[in-house]
Motif scaffolding. Sequence first.
Motif, short mmCIF file in Angstrom:
data_model
loop_
_atom_site.label_atom_id
_atom_site.label_comp_id
_atom_site.label_asym_id
_atom_site.label_seq_id
_atom_site.Cartn_x
_atom_site.Cartn_y
_atom_site.Cartn_z
N ARG A 107 0.81 -1.03 -0.14
CA ARG A 107 -0.06 0.12 -0.15
C ARG A 107 0.85 1.34 -0.05
N ASP A 108 0.68 2.20 0.97
CA ASP A 108 1.65 3.33 0.80
C ASP A 108 2.86 3.14 1.72
N GLY A 109 3.05 2.04 2.37
CA GLY A 109 4.19 2.17 3.04
C GLY A 109 5.32 1.13 2.79
N THR A 110 6.62 1.52 3.16
CA THR A 110 7.68 0.56 2.71
C THR A 110 7.88 -0.32 3.66
N TRP A 111 8.03 -1.42 3.41
CA TRP A 111 8.51 -2.66 4.33
C TRP A 111 9.89 -2.98 4.43
N TYR A 112 10.48 -2.79 3.20
CA TYR A 112 11.93 -2.74 3.35
C TYR A 112 12.47 -2.25 1.78
N ASP A 113 13.58 -1.56 2.18
CA ASP A 113 14.30 -0.76 0.89
C ASP A 113 15.76 -0.94 1.13
N GLY A 114 16.55 -1.84 0.46
CA GLY A 114 17.90 -2.15 0.68
C GLY A 114 18.68 -0.76 0.71
N GLY A 115 18.35 -0.08 -0.40
CA GLY A 115 19.15 1.30 -0.56
C GLY A 115 18.89 2.00 0.39
N ARG A 116 17.90 2.32 0.96
CA ARG A 116 17.43 3.37 2.14
C ARG A 116 17.66 2.68 3.43
N GLY A 117 17.86 1.36 3.40
CA GLY A 117 18.43 0.78 5.04
C GLY A 117 17.14 0.56 5.50
N ILE A 118 15.95 0.55 5.00
CA ILE A 118 14.74 0.12 5.89
C ILE A 118 14.22 -1.15 5.80
N CYS A 119 14.26 -1.80 7.08
CA CYS A 119 13.57 -3.12 7.11
C CYS A 119 12.76 -3.08 8.38
N LEU A 120 11.35 -3.17 8.17
CA LEU A 120 10.47 -3.12 9.36
C LEU A 120 10.66 -4.77 9.82
N PRO A 121 10.60 -4.79 11.19
CA PRO A 121 10.66 -6.14 11.84
C PRO A 121 9.02 -6.93 11.57
N PRO A 122 8.87 -7.94 11.48
CA PRO A 122 7.59 -8.47 11.35
C PRO A 122 6.45 -7.79 12.38
N GLN A 123 6.79 -7.40 13.46
CA GLN A 123 5.60 -6.87 14.30
C GLN A 123 5.07 -5.81 13.66
N GLN A 124 5.95 -4.98 12.94
CA GLN A 124 5.50 -3.71 12.41
C GLN A 124 4.67 -4.04 10.86
N ARG A 125 4.93 -5.08 10.31
CA ARG A 125 4.59 -5.27 9.01
C ARG A 125 2.84 -5.84 9.18
N ARG A 126 2.39 -6.52 10.17
CA ARG A 126 1.31 -7.09 10.38
C ARG A 126 0.99 -7.88 9.16
N ALA A 127 1.99 -8.74 8.81
CA ALA A 127 1.62 -9.74 7.56
C ALA A 127 1.73 -10.96 8.20
N VAL A 128 0.55 -11.38 8.60
CA VAL A 128 0.63 -12.87 9.36
C VAL A 128 1.31 -14.00 8.77
N PHE A 129 1.92 -14.68 8.95
CA PHE A 129 2.18 -15.95 8.22
C PHE A 129 1.63 -17.30 9.06
N LEU A 130 0.93 -17.90 8.02
CA LEU A 130 0.54 -19.15 8.29
C LEU A 130 1.27 -20.25 8.01
N PHE A 131 1.94 -21.08 8.93
CA PHE A 131 2.78 -22.26 8.56
C PHE A 131 1.90 -23.25 8.22
N GLN A 132 2.76 -24.21 7.32
CA GLN A 132 2.28 -25.13 6.95
C GLN A 132 1.69 -26.24 7.98
N ASP A 133 2.24 -26.26 9.16
CA ASP A 133 1.63 -27.21 10.10
C ASP A 133 0.68 -26.50 11.22
#
Lengths: 349, 224
Positions: free
Chosen positions: A52-78
């Motif tokens: 959307r309007d946010g940057t989660w990761y940008d190698g050039g600008r040194g941005i890397c949001l931790p999982p907690q701030q992305r709110r992208a919930v991962f559902l594992f296989q098991d």
Amino acid sequence: MASGFELDAELRLPLDESPVTVLFGPSGSGKTTLLRLLAGLDRPDDGAIRFRDGTWYDGGRGICLPPQQRRAVFLFQDCALFPHLTVAANVEYAARRETARRLMGVFGLAELADRFPRELSGGQQQRVAVARALAAEPALLLLDEPLSSLDAAARARIRQDLRRMLLSGGVPSIVVTHDRMEAVALGDWMAVMVGGRIRQAGPVQDVFRHPADAQVAESVGVENVLPAQIVSHHSGLLTVEVGTAQLQCVDSGETGPVVACIRAEDVALTRDSPQDSSVRNRLPGRVLSVIPEGPLARVEMDCGVPLVAVITAQSVDELQLKPGDDVCAVVKTTAVHLTAAPYFSRQRT
Amino acid sequence: MDWQAIWLSVRLAVSTTVILLAVGMPLAYWLAFSPHRWKFLVEAVVALPLVLPPTVLGFYVLLAIGPRSPVGALYGRLTGGMLPFSFQGLLVASVLYSLPFTVQPVAAAFAAVDRKLVEASWCLGVSRMATFRRVIVPLALPGIATGAILSFAHTMGEFGVVLMVGGNIAGVTRTVSISIYDQVQGLNYAAAAETSLFLVAVSFTVLALTYALQRRVWAIWPMS
């Protein structure tokens, strides 16, 4: 990446128009890795991830949001349910109590509230995992082969359930799978990944009907991928030579070496050559094997080229097909899809 | 029986265990989860007390906390007292001496927690600290209990380090094992036998309780 695995994915997803995106590809193609990068569980070497309007990761600008701030919930296989917490505590783990209660009602988990995960069936665990994810009010759901830990019977039943659950949350989701039935059943939009690269993306049916190249065709499960030579064009139709036979198909503007893609379901079989039907493509051949697959059967033939047909078991009985029989394979013109041959596709552009 | 020495040993063992849990859990977390390539050096340092003779450890602790060392000087300025031959000095030595007994089982238990559960928690928006408290610690509880009890029992039976750092001051640094040694030296065998038997009984009870407790904890949370 430290593992030496190269992943180079460029992809834009219209998450708002298509609620469920399928990330499709053979094992080892990098689907799960891509999902983990999106979740923030692994860190890419470079590039950018925007949501959307946010940057989660940008190698050039040194941005890397931790999982907690992305709110992208991962559902594992098991499912990765917390084994020391009850169903209710799992769903409430990162949620407001009312939200959790409501979702447990919606997913029929109320009577399981006091059970522990080990006391649940695979399908029930799946429901708890989705409920727990949605209860956390995520911005994006990431599902890694969500049905692979279930047995075949449960998988077919839960597929439809899962699609309904994903839609009920109103949260866009990305589902990783290598199962084409799962892709068709769950997805609106589909991206095909082969060898760490996104090879094609589009509405699910488009990708299945018109694979962009032979490797995509092979991985999305179009059984018949036959090398062909273009023989002639006329009035919007192309004639190609496949082995010793000739096939007609719609002119898609391809030139040079091509492959003809035909889904096994689109191949019909007859005993005699139908002279007065609208079908133009007839390939005489010999049956090599007949493999029953539930209500269907998979018939492998030699028609100058190897050809696979999937027909009903009933038809097999009626035609009394057995190995060694002479048959005629018929394919509608519109069911033959030409795509560029893999090794020449780069030179053409 | 030398109740004063027993009481001192219990106080020392409880204090040591409490401090070790506070210090050892973060250290164990780091050892279990850090991808740092020089981690093995820290692991070796933590395990040193397992192989060093207590006299060597005690000697260095004595040097490190003596009034001429920076640590000892700072302690002197803050409290006006001295660390060697005091209960506090004994505590410092005990913590170092029992460090591997806490850190190793706890780190092993942390590492055995399914990584996916931790990642699932992070993705659900729960912070690292809260994930530690709500997922890792409950699932590693049997290992944490083992670490705590081993440290307690180990401190109860400590001898060489106490002798080096604490000496033999009644009510201050004379622990059970020193008291037994003292009694044997004074040919007071009856008293030595009594205290020894008491120490054996306490150690056995504590260990038996640990194993019983572990069995039950495992039954409640099978790590399937």
